[in-house]
Design a protein around this motif. Structure first.
Motif, PDB file in Angstrom:
ATOM      1  N   LEU A  27      -8.955   2.004   0.858  1.00 63.85           N
ATOM      2  CA  LEU A  27      -9.651   0.730   1.057  1.00 63.85           C
ATOM      3  C   LEU A  27     -10.032   0.506   2.514  1.00 63.85           C
ATOM      4  O   LEU A  27     -11.016  -0.174   2.802  1.00 63.85           O
ATOM      5  N   ASN A  63      -8.495   3.584  -7.493  1.00 67.30           N
ATOM      6  CA  ASN A  63      -7.472   2.535  -7.405  1.00 67.30           C
ATOM      7  C   ASN A  63      -7.340   1.777  -8.723  1.00 67.30           C
ATOM      8  O   ASN A  63      -6.233   1.444  -9.143  1.00 67.30           O
ATOM      9  N   ARG A  81      -5.247  11.739  -6.637  1.00 69.71           N
ATOM     10  CA  ARG A  81      -5.311  10.304  -6.406  1.00 69.71           C
ATOM     11  C   ARG A  81      -6.024   9.647  -7.546  1.00 69.71           C
ATOM     12  O   ARG A  81      -6.908  10.199  -8.107  1.00 69.71           O
ATOM     13  N   PHE A 109      -1.801   1.045   4.645  1.00 68.69           N
ATOM     14  CA  PHE A 109      -1.065   0.153   3.744  1.00 68.69           C
ATOM     15  C   PHE A 109      -1.163   0.712   2.325  1.00 68.69           C
ATOM     16  O   PHE A 109      -2.240   0.896   1.779  1.00 68.69           O
ATOM     17  N   THR A 110      -0.009   0.991   1.742  1.00 70.18           N
ATOM     18  CA  THR A 110       0.001   1.464   0.364  1.00 70.18           C
ATOM     19  C   THR A 110       1.258   0.987  -0.337  1.00 70.18           C
ATOM     20  O   THR A 110       2.296   0.796   0.305  1.00 70.18           O
ATOM     21  N   THR A 111       1.161   0.764  -1.628  1.00 72.06           N
ATOM     22  CA  THR A 111       2.352   0.445  -2.416  1.00 72.06           C
ATOM     23  C   THR A 111       2.666   1.622  -3.328  1.00 72.06           C
ATOM     24  O   THR A 111       3.565   1.547  -4.143  1.00 72.06           O
ATOM     25  N   LYS A 112       1.882   2.700  -3.171  1.00 68.50           N
ATOM     26  CA  LYS A 112       2.094   3.858  -4.035  1.00 68.50           C
ATOM     27  C   LYS A 112       3.204   4.731  -3.479  1.00 68.50           C
ATOM     28  O   LYS A 112       3.530   4.663  -2.295  1.00 68.50           O
ATOM     29  N   ILE A 141      -4.391  -5.077   2.045  1.00 67.01           N
ATOM     30  CA  ILE A 141      -4.941  -3.872   1.399  1.00 67.01           C
ATOM     31  C   ILE A 141      -6.001  -3.139   2.208  1.00 67.01           C
ATOM     32  O   ILE A 141      -6.172  -1.943   2.051  1.00 67.01           O
ATOM     33  N   ALA A 158      -4.042   1.505 -11.160  1.00 66.39           N
ATOM     34  CA  ALA A 158      -3.440   0.203 -11.488  1.00 66.39           C
ATOM     35  C   ALA A 158      -3.299   0.034 -13.005  1.00 66.39           C
ATOM     36  O   ALA A 158      -2.767  -0.967 -13.470  1.00 66.39           O
ATOM     37  N   ASP A 195     -11.013  -4.292 -12.940  1.00 67.70           N
ATOM     38  CA  ASP A 195     -10.093  -3.586 -13.837  1.00 67.70           C
ATOM     39  C   ASP A 195      -9.157  -4.572 -14.515  1.00 67.70           C
ATOM     40  O   ASP A 195      -9.059  -5.727 -14.110  1.00 67.70           O
ATOM     41  N   MET A 252      -2.581  -7.897  -8.061  1.00 67.96           N
ATOM     42  CA  MET A 252      -1.809  -7.917  -6.806  1.00 67.96           C
ATOM     43  C   MET A 252      -1.419  -9.337  -6.452  1.00 67.96           C
ATOM     44  O   MET A 252      -2.190 -10.268  -6.700  1.00 67.96           O
ATOM     45  N   GLY A 278      -0.114   7.961  -2.414  1.00 71.84           N
ATOM     46  CA  GLY A 278      -1.116   7.131  -1.738  1.00 71.84           C
ATOM     47  C   GLY A 278      -1.071   7.344  -0.238  1.00 71.84           C
ATOM     48  O   GLY A 278      -0.018   7.617   0.333  1.00 71.84           O
ATOM     49  N   THR A 279      -2.230   7.238   0.399  1.00 66.17           N
ATOM     50  CA  THR A 279      -2.286   7.364   1.857  1.00 66.17           C
ATOM     51  C   THR A 279      -2.515   6.001   2.507  1.00 66.17           C
ATOM     52  O   THR A 279      -2.291   5.831   3.684  1.00 66.17           O
ATOM     53  N   GLY A 280      -2.992   5.066   1.714  1.00 69.88           N
ATOM     54  CA  GLY A 280      -3.332   3.771   2.293  1.00 69.88           C
ATOM     55  C   GLY A 280      -4.637   3.801   3.064  1.00 69.88           C
ATOM     56  O   GLY A 280      -4.929   2.901   3.845  1.00 69.88           O
TER      57      GLY A 280
HETATM   58  P1  ADP Z   1      -3.812   3.952  -1.640  1.00 69.63           P
HETATM   59  O1  ADP Z   1      -4.633   3.977  -2.894  1.00 69.63           O
HETATM   60  O2  ADP Z   1      -3.662   5.292  -1.032  1.00 69.63           O
HETATM   61  O3  ADP Z   1      -2.513   3.239  -1.791  1.00 69.63           O
HETATM   62  P2  ADP Z   1      -5.771   2.060  -0.724  1.00 69.63           P
HETATM   63  O4  ADP Z   1      -6.142   1.630   0.664  1.00 69.63           O
HETATM   64  O5  ADP Z   1      -6.876   2.582  -1.571  1.00 69.63           O
HETATM   65  O6  ADP Z   1      -4.642   3.146  -0.539  1.00 69.63           O
HETATM   66  O7  ADP Z   1      -5.071   0.870  -1.490  1.00 69.63           O
HETATM   67  C1  ADP Z   1      -4.033   0.151  -0.844  1.00 69.63           C
HETATM   68  C2  ADP Z   1      -3.183  -0.597  -1.853  1.00 69.63           C
HETATM   69  O8  ADP Z   1      -3.948  -1.645  -2.437  1.00 69.63           O
HETATM   70  C3  ADP Z   1      -2.683   0.211  -3.037  1.00 69.63           C
HETATM   71  O9  ADP Z   1      -1.515   0.940  -2.722  1.00 69.63           O
HETATM   72  C4  ADP Z   1      -2.416  -0.888  -4.062  1.00 69.63           C
HETATM   73  O10 ADP Z   1      -1.185  -1.523  -3.810  1.00 69.63           O
HETATM   74  C5  ADP Z   1      -3.493  -1.911  -3.751  1.00 69.63           C
HETATM   75  N1  ADP Z   1      -4.642  -1.822  -4.681  1.00 69.63           N
HETATM   76  C6  ADP Z   1      -5.867  -1.342  -4.390  1.00 69.63           C
HETATM   77  N2  ADP Z   1      -6.693  -1.428  -5.444  1.00 69.63           N
HETATM   78  C7  ADP Z   1      -5.980  -2.006  -6.435  1.00 69.63           C
HETATM   79  C8  ADP Z   1      -6.265  -2.386  -7.793  1.00 69.63           C
HETATM   80  N3  ADP Z   1      -7.477  -2.177  -8.327  1.00 69.63           N
HETATM   81  N4  ADP Z   1      -5.277  -2.973  -8.521  1.00 69.63           N
HETATM   82  C9  ADP Z   1      -4.057  -3.178  -7.975  1.00 69.63           C
HETATM   83  N5  ADP Z   1      -3.726  -2.843  -6.712  1.00 69.63           N
HETATM   84  C10 ADP Z   1      -4.660  -2.263  -5.945  1.00 69.63           C
END
Ligand code: ADP
Length: 261
Positions: A209, A135, A261, A196-199, A191, A139, A178, A183, A204-206
Protein backbone atom coordinates in the motif's frame (compact mmCIF):
# COMPACT_ATOMS: atom_id res chain seq x y z
CA UNK A 1 -2.17 17.90 4.42
CA UNK A 2 0.72 18.07 6.89
CA UNK A 3 0.37 14.38 7.47
CA UNK A 4 0.56 13.71 3.73
CA UNK A 5 3.73 15.79 3.34
CA UNK A 6 5.38 13.97 6.21
CA UNK A 7 4.37 10.70 4.67
CA UNK A 8 6.07 11.66 1.39
CA UNK A 9 9.33 12.64 3.09
CA UNK A 10 9.32 9.49 5.14
CA UNK A 11 8.79 7.41 2.03
CA UNK A 12 11.69 9.08 0.23
CA UNK A 13 14.03 8.46 3.15
CA UNK A 14 12.91 4.87 3.53
CA UNK A 15 13.25 4.38 -0.22
CA UNK A 16 16.90 5.47 -0.27
CA UNK A 17 17.72 3.34 2.74
CA UNK A 18 15.85 0.35 1.41
CA UNK A 19 17.58 0.46 -1.97
CA UNK A 20 21.01 0.29 -0.34
CA UNK A 21 20.12 -2.51 2.02
CA UNK A 22 18.22 -4.49 -0.57
CA UNK A 23 21.15 -4.41 -2.98
CA UNK A 24 23.75 -5.66 -0.49
CA UNK A 25 21.36 -8.12 1.04
CA UNK A 26 20.55 -9.56 -2.34
CA UNK A 27 24.21 -10.35 -2.95
CA UNK A 28 24.45 -12.13 0.39
CA UNK A 29 21.30 -14.12 -0.34
CA UNK A 30 22.56 -15.13 -3.76
CA UNK A 31 25.59 -16.66 -2.01
CA UNK A 32 23.47 -18.50 0.55
CA UNK A 33 21.17 -19.81 -2.15
CA UNK A 34 23.94 -21.04 -4.45
CA UNK A 35 25.84 -22.84 -1.69
CA UNK A 36 22.64 -24.49 -0.41
CA UNK A 37 21.83 -25.65 -3.91
CA UNK A 38 25.37 -27.00 -4.32
CA UNK A 39 25.06 -29.06 -1.13
CA UNK A 40 21.66 -30.42 -2.19
CA UNK A 41 23.00 -31.36 -5.61
CA UNK A 42 25.93 -33.18 -4.04
CA UNK A 43 25.60 -36.68 -2.64
CA UNK A 44 24.23 -35.74 0.74
CA UNK A 45 22.02 -38.71 1.50
CA UNK A 46 21.11 -37.93 5.11
CA UNK A 47 17.36 -37.12 4.75
CA UNK A 48 17.28 -34.95 7.87
CA UNK A 49 20.16 -32.87 6.55
CA UNK A 50 18.51 -32.57 3.14
CA UNK A 51 15.35 -31.35 4.86
CA UNK A 52 17.27 -28.73 6.79
CA UNK A 53 19.04 -27.51 3.68
CA UNK A 54 15.78 -27.40 1.75
CA UNK A 55 14.45 -25.19 4.50
CA UNK A 56 17.43 -22.85 4.14
CA UNK A 57 16.75 -22.69 0.41
CA UNK A 58 13.08 -21.95 0.94
CA UNK A 59 13.75 -19.18 3.44
CA UNK A 60 16.51 -17.78 1.24
CA UNK A 61 14.10 -17.61 -1.69
CA UNK A 62 11.57 -15.84 0.49
CA UNK A 63 14.26 -13.36 1.46
CA UNK A 64 15.10 -12.85 -2.21
CA UNK A 65 11.41 -12.15 -2.87
CA UNK A 66 11.45 -9.55 -0.15
CA UNK A 67 14.52 -7.80 -1.48
CA UNK A 68 12.97 -7.77 -4.94
CA UNK A 69 9.94 -5.98 -3.54
CA UNK A 70 12.17 -3.56 -1.63
CA UNK A 71 14.02 -2.73 -4.83
CA UNK A 72 10.79 -2.26 -6.77
CA UNK A 73 9.53 0.04 -4.04
CA UNK A 74 12.66 2.14 -3.71
CA UNK A 75 13.62 2.43 -7.35
CA UNK A 76 13.22 6.01 -8.40
CA UNK A 77 10.50 5.17 -10.82
CA UNK A 78 9.91 7.93 -13.27
CA UNK A 79 6.30 7.62 -14.29
CA UNK A 80 5.80 7.40 -18.05
CA UNK A 81 2.49 9.12 -18.44
CA UNK A 82 0.21 8.64 -21.40
CA UNK A 83 -3.48 9.27 -21.90
CA UNK A 84 -5.20 5.93 -21.37
CA UNK A 85 -8.48 4.18 -20.79
CA UNK A 86 -8.53 2.70 -17.33
CA UNK A 87 -11.17 0.17 -18.39
CA UNK A 88 -8.84 -1.20 -21.05
CA UNK A 89 -6.11 -1.56 -18.46
CA UNK A 90 -8.44 -3.42 -16.10
CA UNK A 91 -9.65 -5.68 -18.92
CA UNK A 92 -6.06 -6.52 -19.88
CA UNK A 93 -5.45 -7.55 -16.29
CA UNK A 94 -8.41 -9.90 -15.96
CA UNK A 95 -6.44 -13.03 -16.77
CA UNK A 96 -3.64 -12.18 -14.37
CA UNK A 97 -6.15 -11.47 -11.63
CA UNK A 98 -7.79 -14.85 -12.21
CA UNK A 99 -4.44 -16.54 -11.69
CA UNK A 100 -3.80 -14.58 -8.51
CA UNK A 101 -6.92 -15.51 -6.62
CA UNK A 102 -8.31 -18.85 -5.53
CA UNK A 103 -11.44 -20.53 -6.79
CA UNK A 104 -13.46 -19.54 -3.75
CA UNK A 105 -13.10 -15.86 -4.58
CA UNK A 106 -15.27 -14.24 -7.22
CA UNK A 107 -14.21 -11.09 -9.03
CA UNK A 108 -16.91 -8.88 -10.49
CA UNK A 109 -16.22 -6.01 -12.87
CA UNK A 110 -18.44 -3.00 -12.98
CA UNK A 111 -16.82 -0.78 -15.62
CA UNK A 112 -18.51 2.43 -16.71
CA UNK A 113 -18.83 2.31 -20.52
CA UNK A 114 -18.26 6.04 -21.12
CA UNK A 115 -15.28 6.44 -18.82
CA UNK A 116 -13.09 9.50 -19.34
CA UNK A 117 -9.38 9.14 -20.06
CA UNK A 118 -6.68 9.61 -17.45
CA UNK A 119 -3.02 10.48 -17.79
CA UNK A 120 -1.15 7.55 -16.34
CA UNK A 121 1.70 5.10 -16.40
CA UNK A 122 0.08 1.81 -17.44
CA UNK A 123 2.61 -0.38 -15.65
CA UNK A 124 2.31 1.54 -12.40
CA UNK A 125 -1.48 1.60 -12.50
CA UNK A 126 -1.49 -2.15 -13.11
CA UNK A 127 0.63 -2.54 -10.03
CA UNK A 128 -1.86 -0.48 -8.03
CA UNK A 129 -4.73 -2.77 -9.02
CA UNK A 130 -2.72 -5.94 -8.44
CA UNK A 131 -1.59 -4.85 -4.98
CA UNK A 132 -5.16 -3.98 -3.97
CA UNK A 133 -6.48 -7.29 -5.29
CA UNK A 134 -3.76 -9.32 -3.55
CA UNK A 135 -4.62 -7.63 -0.26
CA UNK A 136 -8.32 -8.27 -0.83
CA UNK A 137 -7.54 -11.92 -1.49
CA UNK A 138 -5.45 -12.18 1.67
CA UNK A 139 -8.32 -10.65 3.69
CA UNK A 140 -10.67 -13.43 2.51
CA UNK A 141 -9.00 -16.73 3.43
CA UNK A 142 -12.34 -18.56 3.31
CA UNK A 143 -13.53 -16.94 0.09
CA UNK A 144 -15.67 -13.97 -0.83
CA UNK A 145 -16.20 -11.38 -3.52
CA UNK A 146 -13.99 -8.67 -5.00
CA UNK A 147 -15.70 -5.93 -6.98
CA UNK A 148 -13.72 -3.62 -9.27
CA UNK A 149 -15.66 -0.55 -10.30
CA UNK A 150 -14.87 2.44 -12.51
CA UNK A 151 -16.90 5.60 -12.94
CA UNK A 152 -16.80 9.30 -13.81
CA UNK A 153 -17.00 11.71 -10.90
CA UNK A 154 -17.16 15.50 -11.04
CA UNK A 155 -15.43 16.92 -7.97
CA UNK A 156 -16.67 20.41 -7.07
CA UNK A 157 -14.54 22.89 -5.12
CA UNK A 158 -15.94 21.79 -1.79
CA UNK A 159 -15.34 18.10 -2.42
CA UNK A 160 -11.85 18.79 -3.78
CA UNK A 161 -11.04 20.68 -0.59
CA UNK A 162 -11.92 17.56 1.35
CA UNK A 163 -9.49 15.56 -0.79
CA UNK A 164 -6.05 17.05 -0.10
CA UNK A 165 -3.99 17.59 -3.23
CA UNK A 166 -6.97 17.38 -5.55
CA UNK A 167 -8.27 20.07 -7.85
CA UNK A 168 -11.94 20.43 -8.76
CA UNK A 169 -13.06 18.99 -12.09
CA UNK A 170 -13.79 15.68 -13.78
CA UNK A 171 -12.16 12.60 -12.27
CA UNK A 172 -12.16 8.89 -12.85
CA UNK A 173 -12.95 6.87 -9.78
CA UNK A 174 -11.64 3.33 -9.37
CA UNK A 175 -12.79 1.24 -6.44
CA UNK A 176 -11.68 -2.18 -5.30
CA UNK A 177 -13.89 -3.69 -2.64
CA UNK A 178 -13.83 -6.97 -0.80
CA UNK A 179 -16.02 -8.88 1.64
CA UNK A 180 -13.04 -9.78 3.84
CA UNK A 181 -11.99 -9.29 7.44
CA UNK A 182 -12.02 -5.48 7.37
CA UNK A 183 -9.80 -3.31 9.55
CA UNK A 184 -10.21 -1.42 12.78
CA UNK A 185 -9.64 2.38 12.71
CA UNK A 186 -6.22 2.03 14.36
CA UNK A 187 -5.01 -0.28 11.58
CA UNK A 188 -6.48 1.97 8.87
CA UNK A 189 -4.39 4.85 10.17
CA UNK A 190 -1.15 3.03 9.41
CA UNK A 191 -1.78 0.99 6.27
CA UNK A 192 -0.10 3.40 3.85
CA UNK A 193 3.10 3.54 5.89
CA UNK A 194 6.07 1.60 4.51
CA UNK A 195 6.65 -1.67 6.40
CA UNK A 196 3.33 -1.63 8.22
CA UNK A 197 1.91 -5.12 8.02
CA UNK A 198 -0.32 -7.36 10.10
CA UNK A 199 0.65 -10.40 8.07
CA UNK A 200 2.96 -13.12 9.28
CA UNK A 201 6.70 -12.66 8.99
CA UNK A 202 7.59 -13.63 5.45
CA UNK A 203 4.01 -13.27 4.18
CA UNK A 204 3.80 -9.49 4.13
CA UNK A 205 6.36 -6.76 3.57
CA UNK A 206 4.15 -3.81 4.36
CA UNK A 207 5.20 -2.22 1.08
CA UNK A 208 2.14 -2.93 -1.05
CA UNK A 209 0.00 0.00 0.00
CA UNK A 210 2.97 2.35 0.46
CA UNK A 211 3.78 1.67 -3.19
CA UNK A 212 0.15 2.22 -4.18
CA UNK A 213 0.10 5.48 -2.25
CA UNK A 214 3.29 6.73 -3.92
CA UNK A 215 2.01 5.88 -7.40
CA UNK A 216 -1.34 7.59 -6.86
CA UNK A 217 0.46 10.67 -5.58
CA UNK A 218 2.62 10.75 -8.70
CA UNK A 219 -0.61 10.67 -10.69
CA UNK A 220 -1.99 13.70 -8.85
CA UNK A 221 -4.66 11.42 -7.49
CA UNK A 222 -6.01 10.50 -4.13
CA UNK A 223 -6.72 7.21 -2.35
CA UNK A 224 -9.20 6.51 0.43
CA UNK A 225 -10.03 3.53 2.54
CA UNK A 226 -13.39 2.62 4.02
CA UNK A 227 -13.39 -0.42 6.24
CA UNK A 228 -15.05 -2.03 9.17
CA UNK A 229 -14.14 -5.13 11.13
CA UNK A 230 -16.17 -7.97 9.65
CA UNK A 231 -17.69 -5.63 7.08
CA UNK A 232 -15.10 -5.78 4.31
CA UNK A 233 -13.00 -3.01 2.81
CA UNK A 234 -13.30 -0.50 -0.02
CA UNK A 235 -10.33 1.31 -1.56
CA UNK A 236 -11.37 4.34 -3.58
CA UNK A 237 -9.00 6.06 -5.97
CA UNK A 238 -9.59 9.38 -7.76
CA UNK A 239 -7.53 10.32 -10.82
CA UNK A 240 -7.94 13.57 -12.74
CA UNK A 241 -9.42 13.14 -16.22
CA UNK A 242 -7.65 14.37 -19.32
CA UNK A 243 -9.31 15.51 -22.52
CA UNK A 244 -6.42 14.10 -24.56
CA UNK A 245 -7.31 11.12 -26.72
CA UNK A 246 -5.66 7.81 -25.85
CA UNK A 247 -3.69 5.50 -28.11
CA UNK A 248 -4.29 1.78 -27.92
CA UNK A 249 -2.59 0.43 -24.83
CA UNK A 250 0.59 -1.48 -25.33
CA UNK A 251 0.49 -2.65 -21.75
CA UNK A 252 3.02 -4.99 -20.43
CA UNK A 253 1.24 -7.18 -17.93
CA UNK A 254 3.13 -6.66 -14.68
CA UNK A 255 5.98 -9.06 -15.39
CA UNK A 256 7.17 -9.75 -11.92
CA UNK A 257 4.31 -11.04 -9.83
CA UNK A 258 5.39 -10.99 -6.20
CA UNK A 259 5.64 -14.58 -5.08
CA UNK A 260 3.46 -15.88 -2.30
CA UNK A 261 1.58 -12.68 -1.73
P1 ADP B 1 1.28 -6.30 3.23
O1 ADP B 1 0.21 -6.78 2.30
O2 ADP B 1 2.62 -6.79 2.85
O3 ADP B 1 0.97 -6.53 4.67
P2 ADP B 1 0.33 -3.68 2.51
O4 ADP B 1 1.00 -2.34 2.61
O5 ADP B 1 -0.18 -4.08 1.17
O6 ADP B 1 1.40 -4.72 3.04
O7 ADP B 1 -0.86 -3.76 3.55
C1 ADP B 1 -0.64 -3.35 4.89
C2 ADP B 1 -1.70 -3.93 5.81
O8 ADP B 1 -2.96 -3.34 5.52
C3 ADP B 1 -1.94 -5.42 5.69
O9 ADP B 1 -1.00 -6.17 6.44
C4 ADP B 1 -3.35 -5.54 6.26
O10 ADP B 1 -3.33 -5.52 7.67
C5 ADP B 1 -4.00 -4.24 5.83
N1 ADP B 1 -4.86 -4.40 4.64
C6 ADP B 1 -4.58 -3.97 3.39
N2 ADP B 1 -5.58 -4.25 2.54
C7 ADP B 1 -6.54 -4.86 3.27
C8 ADP B 1 -7.84 -5.40 2.97
N3 ADP B 1 -8.34 -5.35 1.73
N4 ADP B 1 -8.56 -5.95 3.99
C9 ADP B 1 -8.04 -6.00 5.24
N5 ADP B 1 -6.83 -5.52 5.58
C10 ADP B 1 -6.08 -4.96 4.62
Amino acid sequence: FEAKLQQTKKMEAVGTLAAGIAHDFNNILTGILSYSELILRGNTSDPALRDDISRILELGRRGAGLTRQLLAFSREQEARMQPLKLNELVENLMKTLGRLIGEDIEVTFNLSPDLGNVNGDPGQLEQVILNLVVNARDAMPTGGTIVITTGNVELDAEQAARHPGMTPGPHVMLTVSDTGSGMDPETQEHIFEPFFTTKEVGAGTGLGLATVYGIIQQHQGSIWVYSEIGGGTVFKIFLPQTTEPDHALTTRVFPDLPEGR
